[in-house]
Motif scaffolding. Structure first.
Motif, PDB file in Angstrom:
ATOM      1  N   THR A 321       2.151  -0.530  17.198  1.00 16.38           N
ATOM      2  CA  THR A 321       2.262   0.077  15.872  1.00 16.38           C
ATOM      3  C   THR A 321       3.562  -0.313  15.174  1.00 16.38           C
ATOM      4  N   TYR A 324       3.611  -3.957  14.489  1.00 11.19           N
ATOM      5  CA  TYR A 324       2.707  -4.244  13.366  1.00 11.19           C
ATOM      6  C   TYR A 324       3.450  -4.089  12.034  1.00 11.19           C
ATOM      7  N   ARG A 327       6.166  -6.883  11.692  1.00 10.60           N
ATOM      8  CA  ARG A 327       5.542  -8.175  11.385  1.00 10.60           C
ATOM      9  C   ARG A 327       5.126  -8.245   9.922  1.00 10.60           C
ATOM     10  N   GLN A 328       4.612  -7.161   9.371  1.00  8.31           N
ATOM     11  CA  GLN A 328       4.219  -7.152   7.962  1.00  8.31           C
ATOM     12  C   GLN A 328       5.424  -7.382   7.053  1.00  8.31           C
ATOM     13  N   TYR A 358       1.650 -12.139  16.453  1.00 12.80           N
ATOM     14  CA  TYR A 358       2.234 -11.301  17.493  1.00 12.80           C
ATOM     15  C   TYR A 358       2.752 -12.130  18.678  1.00 12.80           C
ATOM     16  N   VAL A 482      -5.846  -7.022  19.141  1.00 14.33           N
ATOM     17  CA  VAL A 482      -5.169  -5.800  18.692  1.00 14.33           C
ATOM     18  C   VAL A 482      -6.190  -4.921  17.977  1.00 14.33           C
ATOM     19  N   THR A 484      -7.336  -1.036  16.255  1.00 15.05           N
ATOM     20  CA  THR A 484      -6.874   0.197  15.598  1.00 15.05           C
ATOM     21  C   THR A 484      -7.639   1.371  16.189  1.00 15.05           C
ATOM     22  N   HIS A 507      -2.039   0.965  16.598  1.00 17.36           N
ATOM     23  CA  HIS A 507      -2.471  -0.399  16.856  1.00 17.36           C
ATOM     24  C   HIS A 507      -2.134  -0.712  18.314  1.00 17.36           C
TER      25      HIS A 507
END
Length: 547
Positions: A321, A324, A327-328, A358, A482, A484, A507
């Motif tokens: 999570t 995630y 990375r965004q 990832y 990955v 959700t 995630h």
């Protein structure tokens, strides 16, 4: 030029000089008496008839003309051995030859293309010379470390080339004669048949066609002679569309050839929806044996050897999570910088990686865990002698192999020295290897030296897997996709102390580690995975811990 020699004998104690003038050279025989005169102290008199003197064969006349001549070139035929093109590869298939016997090659000119269990590789010439012999035909299996081509080298090049293969000893008495006969035979061949002066080009020769291993496998399934198929790809490469077109042309040109088209394919009819359907009445169970070749054959052998290693599996679920969100944010910055560089026309200022996945974060986290548990980066050395003790070889560099799905099959290129790289550097190298793998341009150095492997099945869509250890390694990580998922979050109420549970979005990714149970125990691997979990679930910790 005069030759003087002291002569004792008929004239008593007085000394006489033998003087030789002119005449011709006669090796191993008496010189003519007329050419010999005796010089006393005061006069020159003819030599007596009984004075037969023996002169050595090295006697040269005064006026003897000497002509320059040159001997034939001593040809040196060098057997070139097939070098190791990948970790643990002992043989590979000759896909095609780029040269023929008699062709002249230069240094680094392509000789042939070989297929291993990891990739298709072009073998280039280490020397300049003339090709004398090809040890294998296209489609045969060549042994690593054995000669696969003989090259006739020039004398100046051969003098500085070390021997790669020992020459069988011969009898002492026959050695000079055999060497002389070999030199004379080579000289005669060189004089009667001058070598062809030609530049090696990538073209189809007898028994070979340009095609990827996947196309060759499909060709065997369809039972088609690939040499009869016209290639429409680059440099005449045969594609899958060429095979299907060849099958259709065979059908429309006459009756379906049962020896080239399987019964199951011949029984297929066109569906009104555009898909092929099988007539239930004509469908009959058919079995056809297709020999393994190319990537499948090499993978068969490599995995058979790998499964001799006693594995054990350790699996866990990692929360992505926070990674995630990180990375965004990073990808937004990379997209903005790329857009600015493109608008300014400065392509070199754009980031080397346009989007992070990832994988670079996971690879770096695993490398940081290897610093604490170096046994996972080691390899087991088993002595050839059964009486010797096995050893564990520790390695300083973290060379991470990444399994990739390519049009030619599964290959494992290696990211070198991960312990000294940043996350962006790992991502850049990963993109480079992926681009080369898609086009089949990976070099042998890109496939060698792996110490641990990561396999991401999540790119295809799988969630769980049990990976197989690669030879000369003791651990491998398998990643699923990955996902959700809903999860409970415990929020403590500061006023009452009561805990209110609420559902949040997480995630998660499934990690599967396989390890060599001969040297790695479950507790060691579990502790190493906990280090990776801490770094991945809290990427801020990873960033501040980077070296």
């Amino acid at each position: 030029m005069f030759l003087r020699r002291v002569c004792r004998g008929a004239s008593g104690p007085s000394r006489q000089l033998i003087v030789v003038e002119g005449g011709s050279r006669q090796t191993g025989s008496h010189l003519p008496t007329a050419a010999v005169a005796v010089r006393s102290r005061h006069r020159l008199a003819p030599a007596p008839a009984t004075a037969n003197l023996w002169f050595s064969s090295q006697l040269r006349p005064r006026f003897h003309s000497r002509h320059f001549h040159s001997s034939g070139r001593l040809a040196v035929v060098k057997p070139v051995v097939l070098a190791d093109i990948g970790e643990g590869i002992v043989e590979c298939e000759i896909i095609q030859w780029f040269v023929e016997p008699g062709a002249r090659v230069e240094e680094f000119s392509p000789l042939c293309e070989v297929q291993s269990d990891k990739a298709s590789v072009e073998i280039t010439s280490r020397f300049a010379g003339v090709v004398k012999k090809l040890h294998y035909e296209a489609g045969e299996m060549a042994k690593v470390g054995k000669p696969f081509v003989d090259i006739d080298l020039p004398d100046d090049v051969a003098a500085g080339v070390p021997e790669e293969t020992p020459t069988p000893p011969s009898a002492p008495g026959a050695a000079p004669a055999a060497a002389s006969e070999a030199v004379e035979a080579t000289t005669r061949d060189a004089a009667s048949e001058p070598p062809k002066v030609s530049t090696p080009i990538k073209q189809k020769f007898t028994g070979s066609s340009l095609a990827t291993p996947a196309v060759r496998h499909l060709c065997k399934e369809l039972q088609i002679d690939i040499s009869q198929v016209h290639g429409s790809g680059k440099d005449g490469r045969v594609t899958k569309e060429d095979l299907y077109r060849h099958v259709e042309e065979s059908k429309t040109g006459g009756a379906a050839r049962e020896k080239n088209v399987p019964v199951a394919t011949a029984a297929m009819t066109s569906s009104p929806f555009g898909a092929a359907t099988i007539d239930a009445e004509d469908a009959v169970q058919q079995e056809s044996a297709v020999p393994l070749g190319g990537t499948q054959l090499q993978m068969f052998k490599a995995m058979t050897r790998s499964l001799n290693i006693p594995h054990f599996l350790y699996a866990d679920e990692i929360d992505f999570t926070q990674l995630y969100s990180l990375r965004q944010r990073v990808n937004e910055i990379l997209a903005r910088d790329t857009k600015k560089a493109t608008a300014a026309g400065n392509v070199t200022a754009a980031p080397a990686v346009a989007k992070l996945s990832y994988m670079p974060f996971v690879i770096k986290a695993m490398s940081m865990a290897l610093h604490q548990y170096p046994v996972l980066n080691a390899r087991v050395e088993v002595p050839a002698d059964a009486s010797g003790k096995p050893s564990l070889v520790y390695r300083s560099q973290h060379n991470v192999g990444v399994a990739m799905d390519t049009p030619t099959g599964l290959i494992v290129p290696v990211i070198k020295n991960v312990n000294a790289r940043s996350v962006m550097s790992i991502a850049s190298e990963l993109v480079r290897l992926q681009n080369l793998a898609k086009t089949g341009k990976l070099a042998p150095a890109d496939l060698q030296g792996g110490t641990i492997t990561v396999s991401n099945i999540g790119n295809v869509g799988g969630t769980y897997l049990s990976p197989v250890i690669v030879e000369r390694e003791v651990a491998i990580l398998g990643m699923g996709r990955v996902r959700t998922v809903p999860a409970f979050a415990d929020d403590a109420d500061e006023g009452t102390g009561a805990a209110a549970q609420r559902i949040i979005k997480r995630h998660v990714c499934h990690f599967s580690f396989s390890a060599d149970h001969r040297v790695v125990d479950g507790a060691t691997l579990a502790r190493a995975v906990e280090v990776i979990r801490e770094l991945v679930e809290k990427p801020d910790t990873m960033i501040v811990s980077l070296r």
